[in-house]
Design a protein around this motif. Structure first.
Motif, short mmCIF file in Angstrom:
data_model
loop_
_atom_site.label_atom_id
_atom_site.label_comp_id
_atom_site.label_asym_id
_atom_site.label_seq_id
_atom_site.Cartn_x
_atom_site.Cartn_y
_atom_site.Cartn_z
N TYR A 1 -12.73 -109.51 -56.37
CA TYR A 1 -13.42 -110.39 -58.19
C TYR A 1 -12.84 -109.22 -58.40
O TYR A 1 -11.88 -109.56 -59.77
CB TYR A 1 -14.05 -111.08 -58.55
N GLN B 1 -19.88 -99.17 -59.84
CA GLN B 1 -20.27 -100.60 -60.41
C GLN B 1 -21.43 -100.57 -60.99
O GLN B 1 -22.08 -99.96 -61.96
CB GLN B 1 -19.77 -101.14 -59.55
N SER B 2 -22.03 -100.77 -60.97
CA SER B 2 -23.74 -101.75 -61.66
C SER B 2 -24.66 -100.42 -61.29
O SER B 2 -25.77 -100.13 -62.10
CB SER B 2 -24.47 -102.83 -61.24
N PHE C 1 -26.09 -111.94 -60.75
CA PHE C 1 -26.09 -110.39 -62.17
C PHE C 1 -25.30 -110.86 -63.01
O PHE C 1 -25.05 -110.03 -63.67
CB PHE C 1 -25.34 -109.62 -60.81
N ASN D 1 -25.45 -108.86 -65.84
CA ASN D 1 -24.69 -108.06 -66.79
C ASN D 1 -24.95 -108.16 -67.87
O ASN D 1 -24.76 -107.38 -68.71
CB ASN D 1 -23.80 -108.31 -65.81
N GLU E 1 -11.16 -104.42 -64.35
CA GLU E 1 -11.72 -105.56 -64.77
C GLU E 1 -11.76 -105.93 -66.35
O GLU E 1 -11.73 -106.40 -66.11
CB GLU E 1 -12.73 -104.70 -65.02
N ASN F 1 -17.45 -112.05 -68.22
CA ASN F 1 -18.28 -110.59 -68.47
C ASN F 1 -17.84 -110.97 -70.28
O ASN F 1 -19.05 -111.54 -71.30
CB ASN F 1 -17.78 -109.01 -68.35
N TYR G 1 -18.51 -100.97 -71.23
CA TYR G 1 -19.22 -101.81 -70.25
C TYR G 1 -18.09 -101.35 -68.55
O TYR G 1 -18.37 -100.87 -68.08
CB TYR G 1 -19.48 -103.23 -70.50
N CYS H 1 -18.95 -99.24 -65.83
CA CYS H 1 -18.87 -99.37 -63.97
C CYS H 1 -17.72 -99.00 -63.48
O CYS H 1 -18.00 -98.68 -62.09
CB CYS H 1 -18.82 -101.22 -64.27
N TYR I 1 -31.04 -107.64 -58.52
CA TYR I 1 -30.84 -109.13 -59.00
C TYR I 1 -31.70 -109.71 -58.13
O TYR I 1 -33.12 -109.94 -58.18
CB TYR I 1 -29.03 -109.74 -58.67
N SER J 1 -28.36 -101.24 -56.33
CA SER J 1 -27.00 -101.31 -56.37
C SER J 1 -25.84 -102.04 -56.94
O SER J 1 -25.71 -101.93 -58.15
CB SER J 1 -27.60 -103.31 -55.48
N VAL K 1 -21.21 -103.84 -56.80
CA VAL K 1 -20.67 -104.21 -55.74
C VAL K 1 -19.49 -103.29 -55.71
O VAL K 1 -18.79 -103.97 -54.00
CB VAL K 1 -19.48 -105.09 -56.98
N GLY L 1 -24.35 -109.93 -53.54
CA GLY L 1 -23.73 -108.54 -54.04
C GLY L 1 -23.86 -107.63 -53.50
O GLY L 1 -24.44 -106.37 -54.60
#
Ligand code: DON
Length: 312
Positions: A32, A68-69, A100, A119, A167, A174, A198, A202, A248, A264, A266, A291
């Motif tokens: 994605y 990422q996260s 998430f 998120n 993104e 988001n 944000y 990420c 998550y 973690s 993605v 994820g």
């Protein structure tokens, strides 16, 4: 269990990399976020940084990937430094038990996200940071902070602008989360500014070695190289949130299998902390249904099985 020796850990790390490198079932690479879809699922890296400074790496441990996260651990640290426990008036400290990027709980919980790692929670954290800095400065502060944590004098850690831009173009969920929370008054800056920060957070690109080095403060009671980054109490609390919320709706399974605080992303990375023992980073791009990195989780499970580092 007696302390594991340096030579033994090096062997364990090498064994894990060999097993993960040969694994057939590797999970599914995130699609994605378009640039992430191009990352080869065969990649695997592991880095273990010990409390005594020894560093053990194997596989693609020096190849940068999109964290990422995982960046949410660092943005939470910065936000707590900025506003302290006032943060908890705007975001909770409870596991969500949902995906998430879920919006469901925001409706019945007045736009206050369950925790700072989903998120919605991380977006609020970025809004808090924007209460103190303009977007460009907030992003620059994050890069400086992570470089300092990692001991990255060379300045190789930075933002992958292609990922951030991708993104910005595709982050519709988001945008929905941020606008929904703005409707409740829990996002105060313009939504596009908050999401810009944000997405850049990420899009931080780091290697396993750099990420494990950056996690030392959480392993060392808030200290890095003799300097106090945060208090030991705050380090404990961030570790607690990583344990309960870091994966998550998979956090329970991760605690069951690994038994260490972990976060973690993605991009397939996981930052894991054995308090007082080691800071660990693994990377395998293929994800499980929640994820989280499928082989990264297995690698950490193997590491804990062979070292006994679980907190339980
Ligand atoms: O906002 C997103 O969906 C991504 N930039 C980050 C999500 C993520 O890493 C979830 N962790 N497994």
């Amino acid at each position: 269990m007696d302390a594991i020796g340096t030579i033994e850990i090096a062997g364990i790390v090498a064994d894990i990399a060999a097993e993960m490198g040969a694994a057939a079932e590797r999970g599914t690479v995130a699609s994605y976020i378009p640039p992430l879809a191009q990352v080869p699922p065969e990649k695997f890296g592991i880095a273990v940084v010990m409390a005594d400074g020894a560093v053990h790496v194997a596989g693609d441990a020096d190849e940068a990937f999109s964290i990422q996260s995982i960046s949410k651990v660092f943005s939470l640290t910065l936000a707590l430094g900025a506003v302290g426990d006032q943060l908890w008036q705007r975001v909770g400290r409870e596991p969500s038990g949902s995906a998430f990027n879920s919006i469901v709980q925001l409706e019945s919980e007045q736009g206050i996200p369950r925790n700072p790692f989903i998120n919605a929670g991380a977006i609020v954290v970025c809004d808090v940071l924007l209460g103190r800095s303009a977007p460009a400065e907030a992003i620059a502060q994050m890069v400086r902070f992570v470089r300092t944590l990692a001991g990255d004098e060379a300045g190789s850690i930075g933002i992958d602008e292609a990922v951030a831009s991708a993104e910005q173009d595709t982050g519709f969920r988001n945008m929905a989360l941020a606008n929904y929370m703005r409707a409740f008054g829990n996002i105060r800056a313009p939504v596009e500014r908050v999401l810009g920060v944000y997405f850049h957070f990420c899009a931080l690109a780091m290697s396993c070695r750099e990420l494990a080095m950056a996690g030392r403060y959480l392993m060392n009671g808030g200290r890095v190289g003799g300097h106090s980054v945060i208090t030991a109490n705050r380090a404990r609390r961030i570790n607690a949130l990583m344990m309960s919320c870091g994966h998550y709706d998979n956090s329970g399974d991760f605690a069951f299998r690994v038994g260490l605080p972990g976060k973690s992303g993605v991009g397939g990375g996981i930052l894991c902390v054995a308090p007082g023992i080691a800071s660990i980073a693994v990377w395998s791009p293929g994800l499980n249904a929640s994820g989280n990195s499928q082989l990264g989780t297995l690698a950490l499970e193997r590491l804990v099985q062979r070292t006994g580092w679980s907190v339980f």
